[in-house]
Every structure is written in structure tokens, then in C-alpha cells.
Design an enzyme around this catalytic site. Structure first.
Site, PDB file in Angstrom:
ATOM      1  N   GLU A   1       0.816  -1.214   0.000  1.00 22.15           N
ATOM      2  CA  GLU A   1       0.000   0.000   0.000  1.00 22.15           C
ATOM      3  C   GLU A   1       0.852   1.268   0.000  1.00 22.15           C
ATOM      4  O   GLU A   1       0.815   2.083   0.917  1.00 22.15           O
ATOM      5  CB  GLU A   1      -0.962  -0.001   1.190  1.00 22.15           C
TER       6      GLU A   1
ATOM      7  N   GLU B   1      -6.348  -7.966  -0.459  1.00 26.32           N
ATOM      8  CA  GLU B   1      -6.753  -7.891   0.946  1.00 26.32           C
ATOM      9  C   GLU B   1      -8.241  -7.565   1.029  1.00 26.32           C
ATOM     10  O   GLU B   1      -8.764  -6.764   0.244  1.00 26.32           O
ATOM     11  CB  GLU B   1      -5.984  -6.795   1.707  1.00 26.32           C
TER      12      GLU B   1
END
Length: 692
Positions: A158, A316
Site C-alpha cells: 500500500e 486484501e
């Protein structure tokens, strides 16, 4: 002819199901790994992302590497038919590095350097940080690039954030010199720097935006955001280069998370596979109305799929709740399977979670996981995950299938940045993302596949292109849209479009700038409305779309003049009552629509796009009426279509099929004429593609 694409990995040509796994947190508990593998297999998990934040466990002190624990994990995976996305651990640096090399720590907008802590607290420009990541990445690649369990690289985690240190300031100035060909005159003009006497006379005078410095030169703000995005992408490219040569066949991805500061469309260009992390706040709104949220999540799935026009990975998601939402609600019965399969419906070839096992301490110890602190399988969440695992195991034939969209919505990062920086018509909120969603949701409700693309992407593959609030558009892209319409395309734009060019300077000669000839209108004024203000759009009789109705409009209204376009509807009230509010311009072989105000009623958009898509010859996934909150999404291999009927309405629903022959993918039996959908339910269907 088959349209099926290769699986992400030839080692595992199946639907991938798994989680982030952090065995380094459990090295004092050797029994945990043995039990984890047993439970992974019980849950139908076949892949884990490993090593994401494990730097200090791999390099506990500078130049000292400890791989034994990771050897054991990956070897155990290989012995048990479990695969791994192996991460580079740059998302969080070890304390020894921050202590010895403080330059790796970020400097915030206030020009204060951070202390060690948190994650992504590092400078992407720092030569030291780049050297240290390259060294560790190469060590990992040398050891594991050909390991039988490893099926791909998971680069960092991320990416996001920005640094304002001296290294980044100098890099920004060099970036500007390259962009403006070494000319301060060009930069000053592009930024309109004569405003407030902000003209720069040397490159050294230029600093990044700061709360105690410059924030009002919008061209500077926009270029800084572009620089930060490009700097982040360059760092990712640097990480990839350190591992690529050890096994060029090993695919590379990095997990994205709708962070505002990175142009993901550009980041995707350096990746082999797109992956993203989805955390919708199910059941959060009043009355647990999940329909709007489901449409927003679907839009994001479609966007990540559209980056490469091939299947992506859901890297995710949460199997239960999170620990960071304002209110962390559990998924209601059925929602885990529905939301997981929603990703598959929109093009994902995986369902993965954060996390496999709940951390015992620190900030994510209460974040949802497949395994609770109880450590056993006798939980509702584990059963939900195992059910999804079983379903995915039966969807191998869907792997690699594509979504054939004839409709596209434009969603540009620099347009988004510029809109949020604009000061003018509605400083209480222009709601760019909400506007995009209004238009997307109507197509989602109709069961019409959509790609989410950028202004620079190929438009000719689509019959309909929608550009909500295309505030920033270059002359070049305006000409591309004009040509697209002239050659037979259908285009729709809204209020607050064609206002500024690529450096955030207003187009001269009248709005909507380079779209003026395409739309056949001149937008003389645009007004922001208070929340209490309501106007309306009244469709005129015998309009070209054969629509009727009187709809409330609010928040933004544009006063336009017809310059070749015809009015399909007018404003209801105020001093611009009777002025055009919805128009159609016929240009060459195509059509261009303009919506001059924000209509409140979602039903208007459904009716509008039902009419426009019918005229454009765009079909629906099912030629059936779908109840509100129920959608139908499509994947195909060219020989068979796979239809995902999903019910987010919060009530039981049913869909009458369109007379074609369908098979239920899960049961293998013929589907009934009327398909029943329970609350949070879905049904997956298969049909033969009609031969043309």
C-alpha cells in the site's frame, strides 16, 4: 474463439484463496505454524502473502541476514500444496536503520522530520533507503525466486504518503526543469504565477506546498501531486528492478488501496498483475442500506480490472471486521460470501484477506482475521471463509475469463486533484467521486458492464463514454473525444467540465473549453446551490430519448446556451426556469449529451442510461428486469458466459431469467426460470455464448 487469458501463475491455475500471513510474529511459538498449515487446508486456502513487514526479522542488524525461519515457512508451504506471494518488506524499516541513517525518515509538510515509527515513514528519494531496499530485495530474490512455493512478488505494501525533505525538494525542482524544458518563463505562465506576485526568478525559490508557505498556486499544487505520484512509482520500479532478473517469469504486483496521492493508472503500467485491497464498511449506513456501498465497491473493482483489461487480484479484504473504521460492524450472514464473490464477478481471480491470524499485540490485534485469538476453526468467521474456499475451488473454469464492456466512465487522478483544489462554486463539497458513482450506479443497477478508464485511454473500443465532471481536460484529449463522437461514438458530459487545462489554467473562449463543439453548448455560468436549495429538471415532450418526468436537482446548476445542440429537458424554477438542463448534440455519426445540473433522484439516472444504452446498441448481462439493489455481472471465455446475480437490497428478491438456457455453477443443475435470491445472496449461472 476463446477469450480466456492465462492464470496469474501456471503453478496455480485456479482461483486463489488466502491471506496476509505473518509467521515472524510467532517465531517463539513453533506449534503455531504446524496448526496454521492444517487450518489453511481446512479453509480451502491455497496462497499466502508472506514477509510484508518482516524486514527486521530478515535483517536484524545491518548486513546480517536471517532467512532460516522463512526457509522453513516456504518449504512447509511447498510440502502442503500452498503457494506464496513473497513480499519485499520496504513498507516499514527497522529501528537500526532510522537510528543510523535519519535521512530515510520522512519530512512532513511542516518541514519537521519524523521520528522512527508507524509504516511508510520513509523517503522515496533517499539514496540510503533505495540502496538498503535493493540489497535486501536482491538477497530475497537470489534465495527464493525459483522456490516451488513462490508464485509472485508482492512489492512493498500500500504505497502512499509524501516527503518534503531537501532531497525531495531538489528532486522536485529537477522534475520541474525537465517538464518545463528548463524555462522558468514557461513554468510561471503554466502556474499563472504573476497572481499575487508569485513569479519565480530562480529554481531554488520553488518549494513544495506547505501550511506555513505556498498553498494557493494551483498549478504548483497539481504538479507536486504529480511529482509525488511519479516518485512513488519510480521507487516501486526500483524495487522491481532488484528482483526481476533473478526470475523474469515471476509476476510482479503491489497492493493498491485507493490512496488519493498515487495515480494508480500509471502505477499499473509497471506491474504484471494489478491487485488491490477492498475494505467496504458493510452495514454502516442507516437501516443497513448496502446498495450504494456495493455500487461504489463494484466501481473500484471495475477500475482496477480496467487498468490492464484482464483479471486482477483482490489482495486484501476482511473476513469479519476491521479495527480502524469509526464503527466496526460484523458482516451479517451471507455478506462474506456475497462481498467476496462480488470481486470475482467484476474480474478478480483471487479472494485474499488481511489477515490469517490475529496479531497478539499492537495496533491490529483486533483487526479481523480468519483465525481469532481462540486459535481454532469453530467460529462463524472460519466457517464463512471455508465456504468461500469451497466455492472458489469450483470456479476454476472462470479463471482468466474477461469482462467485455461496451461502456466506459472516465476517472482521472489529476482531474480529481484539480477539482479538490478548486475554490469557487461550492467549497462545501463538489463531490467528484459521488458524481462518478451516481452515473456508474445506474449502469450497475441495469446490469451493464463498465470499464473505468482515463482520458488518454483508447475510446474507440466503447459505444458509450461517460465523463462526469471532466473539469480538467487538455486540448489534445478534447480533440480525441470530438473525433470519437464524429466517428459514431456516444458521449455524455456533465456540469463543471472543460474548465481548465493540464496545468490548471482556465480554458479561454468559453466553457466547456475543448468540449464546446462536441457538446454543442456554451456554459456561461455555473452556480453552487445551498443544501436547502432545490431546482428541477423537467423533460420536454417528444424528446429524442422518449423520456418523461420532473426530477429534483440540487447542489450544482449550469446556465448554458445551445450552439447546435437540442434541449431534451429544462430547468424547473428560479430565474433560469425554462433554460436547457439536458441536451443532445448530433455530431458526425455520433451523439453527445450534456447534463447541466445534479439530479437528486437515482431513478433518473437509471432511466437516462436505459434509454441512452438502448440507442447505442449496448446490451445488458440479462435482458430481464432487475429489482432495486440487485445486479448482474458478466465474465466470459468467448464460448461460455458466467453471470453473477448479487442481491445487496437487504431483502429477499427474485429475478426472472430471459428465456436462455442456464446452469447453476455451484450445483451443476439447470437453473429455474425464476431465480430466488435470499438476503445477501448470490447465484452464479453459466450459459453458452450465442453464435453470431
Amino acid at each position: 474463439m476463446s477469450k480466456k487469458l492465462p492464470a496469474v501463475s501456471s503453478k496455480a491455475p485456479v482461483m486463489l484463496h488466502g491471506a496476509d500471513y505473518n509467521p515472524e510474529q510467532w517465531l517463539r511459538y513453533p506449534e503455531v505454524l504446524r496448526e496454521d498449515i492444517r487450518l489453511m487446508k481446512l479453509a480451502g486456502c491455497n496462497v499466502m502473502s508472506v514477509g510484508i513487514f518482516s524486514w527486521v526479522s530478515l535483517e536484524p542488524e545491518e548486513g546480517v541476514f536471517t532467512f532460516d525461519w522463512l526457509d522453513h515457512v516456504l518449504d512447509s508451504f511447498a510440502e502442503n500444496g500452498i503457494y506464496a506471494f513473497l513480499a519485499t518488506p520496504s513498507g516499514a524499516r527497522p529501528a537500526w536503520m532510522s537510528e543510523k541513517y535519519p535521512e530515510v525518515l520522512r519530512v512532513e509538510r511542516n518541514r519537521v522530520r519524523n521520528l522512527h515509527g508507524f509504516r511508510h515513514n520513509h523517503c522515496y528519494t533517499s539514496p540510503v533507503y533505495r540502496d538498503k531496499t535493493a540489497t535486501l530485495n536482491a538477497k530475497l530474490a537470489e534465495r527464493y525466486a525459483h522456490h516451488p512455493a513462490v508464485i509472485g512478488w508482492h512489492i512493498s505494501n500500500e504505497f502512499g504518503g509524501e516527503c518534503h525533505c531537501d532531497l525531495c525538494q531538489n528532486a522536485f525542482r529537477e522534475w520541474l526543469k525537465a517538464k518545463y524544458k528548463g524555462s522558468l518563463d514557461e513554468l510561471n505562465h503554466a502556474w499563472w504565477a504573476a497572481f499575487w506576485s508569485h513569479t519565480y526568478t530562480s529554481w531554488e525559490q520553488i518549494d513544495s506546498p506547505a501550511p506555513h508557505g505556498e498553498t494557493q498556486v494551483h498549478g504548483l499544487n497539481l504538479d507536486w501531486r504529480r511529482f509525488v505520484s511519479e516518485r512513488t512509482i519510480d521507487f516501486c520500479r526500483h524495487e522491481i528492478a532488484a528482483v526481476r532478473d533473478f526470475n523474469p517469469d515471476l509476476p510482479v504486483t503491489t497492493n493498491m488501496h485507493m490512496i488519493d496521492g498515487i495515480d494508480y493508472r500509471e502505477l499499473a503500467k509497471i506491474l504484471d498483475v494489478v491487485s488491490w485491497d477492498a475494505y467496504p464498511e458493510w452495514h454502516y449506513t442507516e437501516n443497513d442500506d448496502d446498495v450504494r456501498l456495493a455500487a461504489w465497491t463494484a466501481l473500484n473493482h471495475d477500475m482496477f480490472r480496467s487498468f490492464k483489461h484482464k483479471p486482477f487480484l483482490l489482495m486484501e479484504s476482511t473476513p469479519s471486521l476491521t479495527n480502524w473504521q469509526s464503527v466496526s460492524k460484523l458482516k451479517r450472514p451471507g455478506m462474506h460470501k456475497l462481498s467476496s464473490l462480488q470481486a470475482v464477478a467484476h474480474g478478480s481471480d483471487s479472494v485474499q484477506y488481511f489477515q490469517w491470524r490475529k496479531s497478539r499485540g499492537s495496533s491490529e490485534k483486533f483487526h479481523g482475521a480468519v483465525l481469532d485469538h481462540s486459535g481454532h476453526a469453530e467460529t462463524r468467521v472460519f466457517r464463512d471463509v471455508a465456504e468461500v474456499g469451497k466455492t472458489l475451488a469450483g470456479l476454476t473454469e472462470v479463471v482468466g475469463t474477461v469482462t467485455p464492456a461496451e461502456t466506459a466512465i472516465l476517472f482521472d487522478w489529476d482531474n480529481r486533484w484539480a477539482i479538490k483544489d478548486a475554490q469557487g462554486i461550492r467549497n462545501s463539497g463538489l463531490k467528484y467521486e459521488e458524481t462518478v458513482l451516481q452515473h456508474y450506479r445506474a449502469l450497475w443497477e441495469l446490469g451493464i458492464p463498465v470499464d473505468v478508464i482515463g482520458s488518454g485511454d483508447d475510446l474507440t473500443r466503447y459505444k458509450l463514454v461517460i465523463a462526469p465532471m471532466l473539469y480538467l481536460i487538455s486540448e489534445e484529449n478534447g480533440q480525441r473525444i470530438e473525433k470519437y463522437v464524429e466517428q459514431g461514438g456516444t458521449f455524455l458530459a456533465t456540469y463543471w467540465s472543460g474548465v481548465v487545462g493540464e496545468t490548471d489554467l482556465c480554458h479561454l473562449g468559453g466553457f466547456p473549453g475543448p468540449l464546446r463543439r462536441t457538446l454543442g453548448i456554451w456554459a456561461e455560468e455555473t452556480e453552487g446551490l445551498h443544501s436547502r436549495d432545490v431546482n428541477g429538471l423537467v423533460l420536454n415532450a417528444d424528446n429524442a430519448l422518449k423520456l418523461s418526468g420532473d426530477y429534483d436537482a440540487h447542489e450544482i446548476a449550469e446556465l448554458i446556451h445551445l450552439e447546435g445542440a437540442e434541449a431534451l429537458g429544462y430547468y424547473r424554477s428560479d430565474f433560469y426556469a425554462g433554460q436547457p438542463a439536458l441536451t443532445l448534440n448530433k455530431l458526425g455519426a455520433g451523439r453527445a449529451y450534456h447534463l447541466a445540473t445534479r439530479v437528486k433522484d437515482a431513478a433518473f439516472y437509471v432511466e437516462l442510461y436505459a434509454a441512452i444504452t438502448a440507442k447505442a446498441g449496448i446490451g445488458r448481462v440479462l435482458e430481464s428486469e432487475l429489482p432495486a439493489g440487485v445486479t448482474a455481472q458478466l465474465r466470459t471465455d468467448g464460448e461460455h458466459d458466467y453471470i453473477f446475480l448479487q442481491n445487496f437490497s437487504g431483502t429477499e428478491a427474485s429475478v426472472t431469467l430471459d428465456g436462455l438456457v442456464y446452469t447453476d455453477l455451484e450445483s451443476g443443475e439447470a437453473a429455474p426460470e425464476v431465480v430466488a435470491l435470499p438476503v445477501n445472496g448470490l447465484v452464479m449461472l453459466k450459459r453458452k455464448v450465442a453464435q453470431k
